[in-house]
Design a protein around this motif. Structure first.
Motif, mmCIF file in Angstrom:
data_model
loop_
_atom_site.group_PDB
_atom_site.id
_atom_site.type_symbol
_atom_site.label_atom_id
_atom_site.label_comp_id
_atom_site.label_asym_id
_atom_site.label_seq_id
_atom_site.Cartn_x
_atom_site.Cartn_y
_atom_site.Cartn_z
ATOM 1 N N ASN A 27 46.231 39.893 36.842
ATOM 2 C CA ASN A 27 46.445 40.999 37.905
ATOM 3 C C ASN A 27 45.483 40.564 39.030
ATOM 4 N N GLY A 28 45.387 39.512 39.517
ATOM 5 C CA GLY A 28 44.436 39.331 40.542
ATOM 6 C C GLY A 28 43.152 39.184 40.332
ATOM 7 N N PRO A 66 35.978 40.208 30.479
ATOM 8 C CA PRO A 66 37.152 41.150 30.998
ATOM 9 C C PRO A 66 37.482 40.437 32.253
ATOM 10 N N TYR A 67 38.895 40.847 32.571
ATOM 11 C CA TYR A 67 39.468 40.330 33.797
ATOM 12 C C TYR A 67 39.091 41.300 34.966
ATOM 13 N N GLN A 68 37.760 41.264 35.548
ATOM 14 C CA GLN A 68 37.189 42.182 36.648
ATOM 15 C C GLN A 68 36.526 41.439 37.999
ATOM 16 N N TYR A 69 36.712 40.044 37.841
ATOM 17 C CA TYR A 69 35.758 39.525 38.894
ATOM 18 C C TYR A 69 36.872 38.754 39.793
ATOM 19 N N GLU A 70 36.374 38.573 41.126
ATOM 20 C CA GLU A 70 36.987 37.981 42.106
ATOM 21 C C GLU A 70 36.662 36.332 42.027
ATOM 22 N N TYR A 71 35.523 36.084 42.009
ATOM 23 C CA TYR A 71 35.284 34.487 42.107
ATOM 24 C C TYR A 71 33.942 34.077 41.260
ATOM 25 N N PRO A 72 34.292 34.145 40.056
ATOM 26 C CA PRO A 72 33.369 33.691 39.054
ATOM 27 C C PRO A 72 33.127 32.115 39.244
ATOM 28 N N HIS A 73 31.717 31.655 38.791
ATOM 29 C CA HIS A 73 31.404 30.190 38.632
ATOM 30 C C HIS A 73 31.743 30.266 36.997
ATOM 31 N N ASP A 74 31.983 28.713 36.744
ATOM 32 C CA ASP A 74 31.836 28.396 35.343
ATOM 33 C C ASP A 74 30.359 28.801 34.658
ATOM 34 N N THR A 84 27.536 34.903 27.882
ATOM 35 C CA THR A 84 28.485 34.575 27.142
ATOM 36 C C THR A 84 29.339 35.677 26.565
ATOM 37 N N LYS A 85 28.796 36.882 26.381
ATOM 38 C CA LYS A 85 29.313 38.009 25.654
ATOM 39 C C LYS A 85 29.946 38.673 26.912
ATOM 40 N N GLY A 86 29.720 38.368 28.063
ATOM 41 C CA GLY A 86 30.310 39.296 29.306
ATOM 42 C C GLY A 86 29.454 40.253 29.658
#
Length: 383
Positions: free
Chosen positions: A63-64, A78-86, A105-107
Motif C-alpha cells: 500500500n505504498g 510494519p509497512y509505514q515508512y516512505e524511504y528506509p535504509h537497509d 531490528t524489532k521495529g
C-alpha cells in the motif's frame, strides 16, 4: 565507463555514484502478482515491491509504504515508512515526510523521525542533521556529540572532523576537540591515518595531528585505499602514496580506485587494469569494466558482459546483458534467461530464471514464471 561505487571526499560539488547496471537493484517493481509460497506461511503476492536481503532483513512494500521481513517471511517492521535504509549494525535509518529517525531490528523507533538528514550507524554512532546543524547519536538515540556543528564527517576509528564557528576541529568519541591549525575550507574523514583537505581551491591531506602532510596542489583527491590515493590535476588522474610521492603518473581519465590489488584505468574511452606499481597488467581494450572481486572482473565487449581473471584471461565469455555478483556466486542474464555460475563459469543450478539478482545474506531474489521469490545457495526456494 568504469563501473564501481566509491567514496569521494565530501567537498566534491556532487556525489559520485556509478551503478553496476541499469536496473535498480534496491527497489524491484513486481510486474505481476506473485504466487503464495508452498514453503512458507507468508504470501508474497501481497507485496508491490521487494528487495534483496541485507543483514537478515528485506524491504517490502505494501500500500505504498515500506516495512521489513525476516527470512521466515515474518513482517518484523510494519509497512509505514516512505524511504528506509537497509539495516546496518542492528539499526536502520527511516524516513517519512522528509524527516529521519532510526529503528532497531524489532521495529522499535530509537529516535522519533525528527532529523533533517541521517546516516547509517558506524562503530556505534550515527551522524544526524537538524536545522543545518550536525552531530552524532549513540545506539540508544542519545545525542552523544551535540547537534551544534556547521559540518561533521563520519568517524574513522576513534577520530572525526567537525566545523564550528568557521573553525575545523578533530574530535574523539567523547567530543574532546583539537583545533586544526591549517586554514582549511573543507576537511573530510580520515582513512589510513590521513584526511583530505581543501585550501583555496586545491586539495591535499592532513594527519591526525591536524598538520598538512601532503600539500594542497591537486584539483581533486580521494581517500586513501590500500595505501594509495587517487588524485586529479588538469583532468588527469593517477595515484600517490602516504608520503605524497607519485606512484602512478597522472595520465588517466576518470577517477580510478584500487580494489583487490588492481585499479581500472581509462584512456581514450578504453579500459584496462594497472597494479600498484603503475604497470599495465591488463591492456586497455574494453568498453567498460567492473572492479575485481574475488579474483574476477566483469568486462564489456560489443556491449556484452563476460569475466576475466587477473591474468586477463577470459573465464566467462562475454555473452550476457546483466551480471550480479555476490558471495562468490555470479548471477547472469542473457537473452531473457537468468542463471547462476561459479568462478569458473560452471552453472550451479539446473533451473533457468527470467531474471536474477546477486546473492546476499545467503539468498538471492529470482523471477520464474512471472513470480519473484528467494532461493538459497543450493537453488532451493526458501521463501
Amino acid at each position: 565507463m568504469h563501473i564501481t561505487i566509491r567514496t569521494a571526499v565530501l567537498f566534491l560539488s556532487s556525489t559520485l555514484f556509478l551503478g553496476c547496471n541499469s536496473k535498480n537493484k534496491d527497489q524491484i517493481t513486481l510486474e505481476n502478482a506473485m504466487a503464495q509460497s508452498s514453503k512458507s506461511n507468508v504470501s508474497l503476492a501481497t507485496y508491490e515491491r521487494m528487495n534483496p536481503f541485507k543483514n537478515g532483513f528485506a524491504q517490502v512494500q505494501l500500500n505504498g509504504k515500506i516495512g521489513f521481513i525476516n527470512k521466515k517471511g515474518e513482517n518484523i517492521v510494519p509497512y509505514q515508512y516512505e524511504y528506509p535504509h537497509d539495516f546496518k549494525d542492528g539499526f536502520a535509518v527511516v524516513e517519512n515526510a522528509k524527516k529521519y529517525g532510526f529503528i532497531d531490528t524489532k521495529g522499535k523507533e530509537i529516535t522519533p523521525l525528527k532529523y533533517d538528514f541521517a546516516m547509517d550507524f558506524e562503530n556505534g554512532k550515527a551522524l544526524v542533521v537538524s536545522n543545518k546543524k550536525w552531530g552524532f547519536i549513540d545506539e540508544k538515540g542519545k545525542e552523544i556529540i551535540p547537534v551544534i556543528y556547521e559540518k561533521a564527517n563520519s568517524f574513522s576509528g576513534e577520530l572525526g572532523t567537525v566545523k564550528l564557528n568557521g573553525q575545523w576541529y578533530i574530535i574523539d568519541k567523547m567530543n574532546n576537540k583539537k583545533k586544526v591549525s591549517c586554514n582549511c575550507d573543507v576537511i573530510s574523514s580520515f582513512d589510513e591515518g590521513l584526511a583530505p583537505i581543501k585550501i583555496d581551491g586545491k586539495s591535499g591531506f592532513m594527519n591526525k595531528e591536524g598538520r598538512v602532510v601532503i600539500q594542497p596542489k591537486y584539483d581533486l583527491v580521494f581517500n586513501f585505499q590500500e595505501g594509495l590515493a587517487s588524485v586529479t590535476l588538469n583532468d588527469k588522474s593517477g595515484f600517490i602514496n602516504t608520503k605524497g610521492e607519485v606512484v602512478v603518473p597522472l595520465i588517466y581519465d576518470g577517477y580510478p580506485q584500487f580494489k583487490d590489488g588492481l585499479a581500472a584505468v581509462n584512456q581514450n574511452e578504453k579500459y584496462g587494469f594497472i597494479d600498484k606499481t603503475g604497470k599495465l597488467v591488463i591492456p586497455m581494450k574494453y568498453e567498460r569494466v567492473y572492479d575485481f572481486e574475488n579474483g574476477l572482473a566483469g568486462v564489456y565487449i560489443d556491449q556484452k558482459i563476460g569475466f576475466i581473471n587477473k591474468k586477463g584471461e577470459m573465464i566467462i565469455p562475454p555473452v550476457y546483458d546483466q551480471i550480479h555478483t555476490g558471495e562468490g556466486i555470479i548471477g547472469v542474464v542473457g537473452e531473457g534467461k537468468g542463471k547462476f555460475l561459479d568462478s569458473t563459469g560452471k552453472e550451479l543450478f539446473p533451473e533457468v530464471y527470467e531474471d536474477v539478482y546477486g546473492f546476499s545474506d545467503g539468498v538471492a531474489l529470482v523471477k520464474q514464471n512471472g513470480m519473484w521469490f528467494y532461493i538459497d545457495k543450493k537453488g532451493k526456494r526458501v521463501l
